[in-house]
Enzyme design. Sequence first.
Site, short mmCIF file in Angstrom:
data_model
loop_
_atom_site.label_atom_id
_atom_site.label_comp_id
_atom_site.label_asym_id
_atom_site.label_seq_id
_atom_site.Cartn_x
_atom_site.Cartn_y
_atom_site.Cartn_z
N CYS A 240 -3.28 11.68 2.08
CA CYS A 240 -1.70 12.28 2.43
C CYS A 240 -1.78 13.44 3.38
O CYS A 240 -2.58 14.21 3.63
CB CYS A 240 -1.19 12.89 1.23
SG CYS A 240 0.44 13.97 1.49
N HIS B 24 1.99 5.20 -0.95
CA HIS B 24 1.62 6.35 -1.14
C HIS B 24 2.60 7.35 -2.18
O HIS B 24 3.82 7.03 -1.91
CB HIS B 24 1.41 7.12 0.01
CG HIS B 24 0.14 7.04 0.85
ND1 HIS B 24 -0.35 7.66 1.69
CD2 HIS B 24 -0.54 5.66 0.75
CE1 HIS B 24 -1.67 7.12 1.99
NE2 HIS B 24 -1.53 5.79 1.70
N HIS C 286 1.11 -0.96 -0.01
CA HIS C 286 -0.05 -0.04 -0.05
C HIS C 286 0.92 1.34 0.10
O HIS C 286 1.39 1.84 1.10
CB HIS C 286 -1.06 0.13 1.40
CG HIS C 286 -1.95 1.08 1.28
ND1 HIS C 286 -3.34 0.85 0.99
CD2 HIS C 286 -1.96 2.37 1.78
CE1 HIS C 286 -3.84 1.98 1.39
NE2 HIS C 286 -3.07 2.78 1.49
#
Lengths: 306, 306
Positions: free
Chosen positions: B241, B210, B208
């Site tokens: 974020c 970002h 996962h």
Amino acid sequence: MHKLDGLPERVTVYEVGPRDGLQNEKAVIPVEVKAEFIDRLAAAGHTVIETTSFVHPKWVPQLADSGELLAMLQRRPGIRYPVLVPNLKGLDRALESGVEEIAVFASATETFANRNLNRGLESQFEMFEPVIAGALEHGLKVRAYVSMVFGDPWEGPTPIEQVVGVGARLLDLGCFELSLGDTIGVGTPGHATALVEAFGSPERLAVHFHDTYGQALANTMAALKAGVTVVDASTGGIGGCPFAGSATGNLATEDLVWMLNGLGIETGLNLDELVATSVWLAERLGRPSPSRVVQALSQKALSQKD
Amino acid sequence: MHKLDGLPERVTVYEVGPRDGLQNEKAVIPVEVKAEFIDRLAAAGHTVIETTSFVHPKWVPQLADSGELLAMLQRRPGIRYPVLVPNLKGLDRALESGVEEIAVFASATETFANRNLNRGLESQFEMFEPVIAGALEHGLKVRAYVSMVFGDPWEGPTPIEQVVGVGARLLDLGCFELSLGDTIGVGTPGHATALVEAFGSPERLAVHFHDTYGQALANTMAALKAGVTVVDASTGGIGGCPFAGSATGNLATEDLVWMLNGLGIETGLNLDELVATSVWLAERLGRPSPSRVVQALSQKALSQKD
């Protein structure tokens, strides 16, 4: 910092911001700002900065000040300041400015050669040959760009053998380095690997990826694993995108350096100074840098001030 | 399409947009819009869509409608609709809604466990153990997230053995899958490889990533090469974020699918439909998608209309 097997110890970041990054800016940027920009890049550790272009001002008005800029610029010893040169007229002007390294710009596809150079895939060499020969005669180093290496907007995917054909010929003409340009950003890592491998040796290759579809760093990883050690990038990710405005163009130098730092690959670059330069430049261009690293680090700095 | 040795034939994209993507949206999104969003994702080929969260509405007001949403949603056969469940109260509500798969959320660092879960690195398991046991008793599948796997904003880099410690314990408790979350996006490919390899086997791992620092796809490549075949992503890159607002958060599903398509890795997903869904959602959220692929393809579509 976590190294990964099969990657180079050191990468040269070939900075294209002052030329490729600024060339499509509409508002004229004062020559003093350009000179300061380039000197900030040098201070941040860059060893090669593509400075400007001696293309006809009619085509790229933003770089009409190339002679003035080079006269003003305090060139630091040990740092390369190549300039783009499209033709013999441009070469003369570059020589008058004391340039020691030039770059020529070729197309890997027929349609782009027609649209960008007003030549065909074959006849474009009539432009380069005298420029390269003339430059070599004067002791200059010559880099060659090949653009649209993975595809162009008109012909779709570019056959790998066609790119190798154009590139090998430029190397044979005496270019010391070939920069493979994914001008519209459509490449993916398997394609990057296949292209580099098709050249036989990665030694004289550089890669020039665009982040239009977010693929630039994944492609860079593939190129590094295939042995490439020179990567083009643009301060703050400015410039270079035919479709998506200023949002997604050239690979941002800072995003690249973040990755290379994490991988323990030396670049000699100071990331904080690069980010500060991008923030400084963004203020002058009147819009935020498209670099994700610049956005994240500058917002973090702002939030820590609160 | 150019394959690359050592990559999987097929990747499962675990779509987190409806939960992770929407959870921080300030303006309340109507439940009908959420249901349509999820059904569009299913129509585009997704086989697993994290639908909502049964967290207390005080903490995530946007997902207060989880029960209503699940009652309204036409669940398609063969598609998984997992939900996030933080505690036994949430598990009860999930069971009432006929949920068949849940996810629990753990921290790899002490400080984030304290801040996000109000527990310590050790005591967080007191929360999960009864939830996982209760879910397994009812025949549910349980996924576990481990967050801050490469670093957190307070402690710096997270020791790999600490992540493996938390993760292995969650797998031992009966979780079928462990999603390794780079919650602040600081990871680079060597770190991703080292972390996956430290688990010994990639079989029950998902990643996962970002895109806060633009590294998500490069890290994904590293994880795929290390044997991972499940990748989390969020439609249009929405959500996730902590520093840079909406600009750079979760890896965008479309950017991931562009890369996987280029590599000839099957996903079963229709990229055009995904992009259309992101454009549709962006209109409802009132701002453009941060996905580079969505930006490029939607601007291309607009320019072709001219």
